[in-house]
Design a protein around this motif. Structure first.
Motif, PDB file in Angstrom:
ATOM      1  N   ASN A 153       4.904   1.413   1.303  1.00  0.00           N
ATOM      2  CA  ASN A 153       4.064   0.063   1.438  1.00  0.00           C
ATOM      3  C   ASN A 153       2.539   0.613   0.818  1.00  0.00           C
ATOM      4  O   ASN A 153       2.309   1.830   0.558  1.00  0.00           O
ATOM      5  CB  ASN A 153       3.818  -0.289   2.877  1.00  0.00           C
ATOM      6  CG  ASN A 153       3.201   0.430   3.853  1.00  0.00           C
ATOM      7  OD1 ASN A 153       2.712   1.633   3.513  1.00  0.00           O
ATOM      8  ND2 ASN A 153       3.538   0.375   5.114  1.00  0.00           N
ATOM      9  N   LEU A 154       1.630  -0.544   0.644  1.00  0.00           N
ATOM     10  CA  LEU A 154       0.453  -0.196   0.086  1.00  0.00           C
ATOM     11  C   LEU A 154      -0.463   0.822   0.825  1.00  0.00           C
ATOM     12  O   LEU A 154      -1.091   1.550   0.083  1.00  0.00           O
ATOM     13  CB  LEU A 154      -0.398  -1.495  -0.029  1.00  0.00           C
ATOM     14  CG  LEU A 154       0.249  -2.672  -1.115  1.00  0.00           C
ATOM     15  CD1 LEU A 154      -0.414  -3.818  -0.938  1.00  0.00           C
ATOM     16  CD2 LEU A 154       0.429  -2.041  -2.394  1.00  0.00           C
ATOM     17  N   GLU A 155      -0.353   0.652   2.109  1.00  0.00           N
ATOM     18  CA  GLU A 155      -1.231   1.722   2.848  1.00  0.00           C
ATOM     19  C   GLU A 155      -0.378   3.083   3.015  1.00  0.00           C
ATOM     20  O   GLU A 155      -1.398   4.157   3.445  1.00  0.00           O
ATOM     21  CB  GLU A 155      -1.338   1.198   4.427  1.00  0.00           C
ATOM     22  CG  GLU A 155      -2.319  -0.058   4.182  1.00  0.00           C
ATOM     23  CD  GLU A 155      -1.329  -1.044   4.097  1.00  0.00           C
ATOM     24  OE1 GLU A 155      -0.197  -1.358   3.966  1.00  0.00           O
ATOM     25  OE2 GLU A 155      -2.029  -2.289   3.612  1.00  0.00           O
ATOM     26  N   GLY A 156       0.578   3.370   2.365  1.00  0.00           N
ATOM     27  CA  GLY A 156       1.350   4.538   2.665  1.00  0.00           C
ATOM     28  C   GLY A 156       1.799   5.009   3.965  1.00  0.00           C
ATOM     29  O   GLY A 156       2.239   6.056   4.219  1.00  0.00           O
ATOM     30  N   THR A 157       1.853   3.781   4.832  1.00  0.00           N
ATOM     31  CA  THR A 157       2.240   4.014   6.363  1.00  0.00           C
ATOM     32  C   THR A 157       3.505   3.680   6.766  1.00  0.00           C
ATOM     33  O   THR A 157       4.114   3.737   7.815  1.00  0.00           O
ATOM     34  CB  THR A 157       1.190   3.408   7.251  1.00  0.00           C
ATOM     35  OG1 THR A 157       1.236   2.060   6.895  1.00  0.00           O
ATOM     36  CG2 THR A 157      -0.195   3.811   6.903  1.00  0.00           C
ATOM     37  N   GLY A 158       4.176   3.281   5.936  1.00  0.00           N
ATOM     38  CA  GLY A 158       5.686   2.788   5.785  1.00  0.00           C
ATOM     39  C   GLY A 158       6.448   2.381   4.707  1.00  0.00           C
ATOM     40  O   GLY A 158       5.743   2.704   3.508  1.00  0.00           O
ATOM     41  N   PHE A 159       7.375   1.807   4.653  1.00  0.00           N
ATOM     42  CA  PHE A 159       8.314   1.325   3.433  1.00  0.00           C
ATOM     43  C   PHE A 159       8.378  -0.133   3.517  1.00  0.00           C
ATOM     44  O   PHE A 159       8.425  -0.739   4.768  1.00  0.00           O
ATOM     45  CB  PHE A 159       9.622   1.968   3.476  1.00  0.00           C
ATOM     46  CG  PHE A 159       9.488   3.450   3.293  1.00  0.00           C
ATOM     47  CD1 PHE A 159       9.303   4.195   2.006  1.00  0.00           C
ATOM     48  CD2 PHE A 159       9.251   4.442   4.190  1.00  0.00           C
ATOM     49  CE1 PHE A 159       9.276   5.287   1.680  1.00  0.00           C
ATOM     50  CE2 PHE A 159       8.998   5.681   4.195  1.00  0.00           C
ATOM     51  CZ  PHE A 159       8.826   6.394   2.915  1.00  0.00           C
ATOM     52  N   VAL A 160       8.622  -0.617   2.338  1.00  0.00           N
ATOM     53  CA  VAL A 160       9.114  -2.133   1.979  1.00  0.00           C
ATOM     54  C   VAL A 160      10.346  -2.343   1.563  1.00  0.00           C
ATOM     55  O   VAL A 160      10.490  -1.500   0.533  1.00  0.00           O
ATOM     56  CB  VAL A 160       7.900  -2.879   1.064  1.00  0.00           C
ATOM     57  CG1 VAL A 160       8.325  -4.239   0.965  1.00  0.00           C
ATOM     58  CG2 VAL A 160       6.612  -2.747   1.982  1.00  0.00           C
ATOM     59  N   ASN A 161      11.211  -3.086   1.963  1.00  0.00           N
ATOM     60  CA  ASN A 161      12.721  -3.115   1.432  1.00  0.00           C
ATOM     61  C   ASN A 161      12.445  -4.101   0.061  1.00  0.00           C
ATOM     62  O   ASN A 161      12.073  -5.447   0.407  1.00  0.00           O
ATOM     63  CB  ASN A 161      13.650  -3.987   2.479  1.00  0.00           C
ATOM     64  CG  ASN A 161      14.821  -4.226   1.844  1.00  0.00           C
ATOM     65  OD1 ASN A 161      15.186  -3.862   0.782  1.00  0.00           O
ATOM     66  ND2 ASN A 161      15.596  -5.116   2.581  1.00  0.00           N
ATOM     67  N   ILE A 162      12.730  -3.713  -0.921  1.00  0.00           N
ATOM     68  CA  ILE A 162      12.642  -4.755  -2.217  1.00  0.00           C
ATOM     69  C   ILE A 162      14.346  -5.002  -2.561  1.00  0.00           C
ATOM     70  O   ILE A 162      14.240  -5.314  -3.807  1.00  0.00           O
ATOM     71  CB  ILE A 162      11.830  -4.299  -3.121  1.00  0.00           C
ATOM     72  CG1 ILE A 162      12.219  -2.883  -3.705  1.00  0.00           C
ATOM     73  CG2 ILE A 162      10.460  -4.031  -2.847  1.00  0.00           C
ATOM     74  CD1 ILE A 162      11.655  -2.298  -4.734  1.00  0.00           C
ATOM     75  N   GLY A 163      15.093  -4.589  -2.025  1.00  0.00           N
ATOM     76  CA  GLY A 163      16.405  -4.875  -2.090  1.00  0.00           C
ATOM     77  C   GLY A 163      16.756  -6.525  -2.172  1.00  0.00           C
ATOM     78  O   GLY A 163      16.065  -7.496  -2.057  1.00  0.00           O
TER      79      GLY A 163
END
Length: 132
Positions: free
Chosen positions: A85-95
């Motif tokens: 994610n933008l903050e680098g604190t997690g992930f975003v699913n783009i599937g």
């Protein structure tokens, strides 16, 4: 015309498709897809996902129906991609989303959930067969 969708549901639609193809400029992309999932299949999917989410913790975690959907889509070999994610604190699913599944793919997904649930003791409340 930059985008258009046409459902081939009869002779008139096929004639229109033929006309569009004949008039399309060079380089135009054409994509054929199987029929999309049905509303009955969608209802069945979410009922099954909810039953799994309520009844089955996964590796010590309580997953939501949306979380389980991603797990099962991955098992179905649908593309599930994660990026930071933008903050680098997690992930975003783009599937890819399940909304683009064909009727056949949705049936496979529901069967996968039913088989998985049976192996893990999930009692499904919606016992209707999904529409084909």
């Amino acid at each position: 015309m930059s985008r258009a969708l046409l459902i081939l549901d009869g002779p008139a639609a096929r004639a229109k498709a033929t006309t569009w193809i004949a008039k399309a400029p060079a380089g135009t992309r054409l994509e054929f897809k199987a029929s999309k999932r049905s509303l009955d299949q969608n209802s069945k999917l979410w009922a099954c996902l909810t039953d799994v989410a309520i009844q089955l913790p996964w590796h010590g975690l309580k997953l939501t129906p949306d979380d389980w959907k991603l797990v099962f889509l991955d098992a179905l070999k649908r593309e599930v991609r994660l990026v930071p994610n933008l903050e680098g604190t997690g992930f975003v699913n783009i599937g890819r989303s399940s909304s683009d599944l064909s009727k056949n793919e949705m049936s496979q997904l529901i069967d996968l959930i039913a088989e998985f649930g049976a192996r893990h003791g999930v009692k499904f409340h919606d016992t209707q067969e999904a529409a084909a």
